[in-house]
Motif scaffolding. Structure first.
Motif, PDB file in Angstrom:
ATOM      1  N   ASP A 119       1.068  -1.360   0.009  1.00 30.47           N
ATOM      2  CA  ASP A 119       0.322  -0.136  -0.016  1.00 30.47           C
ATOM      3  C   ASP A 119       0.945   1.451   0.328  1.00 30.47           C
ATOM      4  O   ASP A 119       1.417   1.933   1.108  1.00 30.47           O
ATOM      5  CB  ASP A 119      -0.823  -0.298   1.195  1.00 30.47           C
ATOM      6  CG  ASP A 119      -1.736   1.087   1.251  1.00 30.47           C
ATOM      7  OD1 ASP A 119      -1.842   2.008   0.233  1.00 30.47           O
ATOM      8  OD2 ASP A 119      -2.233   0.925   2.293  1.00 30.47           O
ATOM      9  N   MET A 120       0.810   1.898  -0.938  1.00 30.24           N
ATOM     10  CA  MET A 120       1.838   3.593  -1.329  1.00 30.24           C
ATOM     11  C   MET A 120       1.915   4.363  -0.283  1.00 30.24           C
ATOM     12  O   MET A 120       2.253   5.098   0.617  1.00 30.24           O
ATOM     13  CB  MET A 120       1.541   3.933  -2.763  1.00 30.24           C
ATOM     14  CG  MET A 120       2.857   4.780  -2.989  1.00 30.24           C
ATOM     15  SD  MET A 120       3.088   5.531  -4.516  1.00 30.24           S
ATOM     16  CE  MET A 120       0.930   6.802  -4.670  1.00 30.24           C
ATOM     17  N   ALA A 121       0.250   3.872   0.310  1.00 30.43           N
ATOM     18  CA  ALA A 121       0.187   5.450   2.174  1.00 30.43           C
ATOM     19  C   ALA A 121       1.242   4.865   3.482  1.00 30.43           C
ATOM     20  O   ALA A 121       0.813   5.863   3.866  1.00 30.43           O
ATOM     21  CB  ALA A 121      -1.174   5.096   1.757  1.00 30.43           C
ATOM     22  N   VAL A 122       1.270   3.320   3.403  1.00 33.60           N
ATOM     23  CA  VAL A 122       1.809   2.796   4.015  1.00 33.60           C
ATOM     24  C   VAL A 122       3.258   3.050   4.036  1.00 33.60           C
ATOM     25  O   VAL A 122       4.154   3.314   4.949  1.00 33.60           O
ATOM     26  CB  VAL A 122       1.780   1.407   4.437  1.00 33.60           C
ATOM     27  CG1 VAL A 122       2.126   1.275   5.707  1.00 33.60           C
ATOM     28  CG2 VAL A 122       0.343   1.448   4.892  1.00 33.60           C
ATOM     29  N   LEU A 123       3.904   2.583   2.594  1.00 35.95           N
ATOM     30  CA  LEU A 123       5.274   2.791   2.693  1.00 35.95           C
ATOM     31  C   LEU A 123       6.016   4.319   2.393  1.00 35.95           C
ATOM     32  O   LEU A 123       5.262   5.029   2.782  1.00 35.95           O
ATOM     33  CB  LEU A 123       5.813   2.625   1.062  1.00 35.95           C
ATOM     34  CG  LEU A 123       5.093   1.162   0.533  1.00 35.95           C
ATOM     35  CD1 LEU A 123       4.971   0.960  -0.954  1.00 35.95           C
ATOM     36  CD2 LEU A 123       5.924   0.072   1.483  1.00 35.95           C
TER      37      LEU A 123
END
Length: 205
Positions: free
Chosen positions: A201-205
């Motif tokens: 998930d790009m929002a988590v990375l």
């Protein structure tokens, strides 16, 4: 860029108006270029993740089928939750199935039977039980009934013929609206027994 707009030397704005290219500010051109470049890269990555997801589901299903063949068992499709762990225990992959359920009209029959039970037990029933039952059938802001609370009634040990019929009506009224399968990746933290997720998930990375 819109071909008609390019032909006329214009750029379409957010409202669909054609703006002569020479009137578009340099900073607006740079912003447009940046957005389109990043979106293009993002679309490629999204396609790669989608392909990875489809391949992972297929590979896991094939492995499960291969593993079960040694017992003469065949399982078709994506079924059930499972965990696959690397030989050294450093990595693990989980496949989980989450179902969204609701109730059909038979839930009303269950509610009527339960109401009759409450009326019969009024004098001797504990107020906690009445509150629990009433709470189970309350709807939320979207007008939906909590499936967890309703199904929780089935755990009550009550020996009553009407109650038994009501619990059967609840069981019969359950329907699966959607079923979603997820794959999650984990990596063990150092020498501990704790695993942390490998996020895509790009929002988590």
């Amino acid at each position: 860029m819109n071909q008609i707009a390019e032909k006329h030397g214009c750029w379409p704005d957010a409202a669909g108006r054609l703006v002569p290219k020479e009137l578009v500010k340099p900073i607006d051109r740079l912003r447009d270029e940046l957005v389109r470049a990043l979106i293009g890269q993002g679309e490629q990555i999204a396609a790669q993740i989608a392909a990875y997801k489809a391949g992972a589901f297929a590979d896991i299903a094939s492995f499960v089928e291969l593993s079960l063949e040694q017992y003469g068992v065949k399982v078709g499709g994506r079924k059930g939750n499972l965990t696959l762990t690397s030989f050294d225990g450093k990595y693990k992959i989980t496949r989980s199935v989450q179902e969204s359920i609701s109730f059909d009209e038979r839930l009303q029959a269950a509610k009527e039977l339960i109401d009759e039970c409450i009326q019969t037990w009024t004098e001797g029933s504990r107020p906690e039980i009445r509150a629990l039952i009433n709470d189970a059938f309350q709807v939320d802001k979207e007008g939906k009934i909590s499936t967890g609370r309703v199904l929780g009634l089935k755990r009550l040990e009550i020996s009553d013929e009407k109650w038994t019929r009501a619990m059967k009506a609840i069981a019969d009224s359950v329907r699966t609206d959607t079923s979603t399968t997820y794959i999650r990746l984990y990596q063990r933290v150092g020498d501990t027994e704790r695993y942390e997720p490998i996020s895509l998930d790009m929002a988590v990375l």
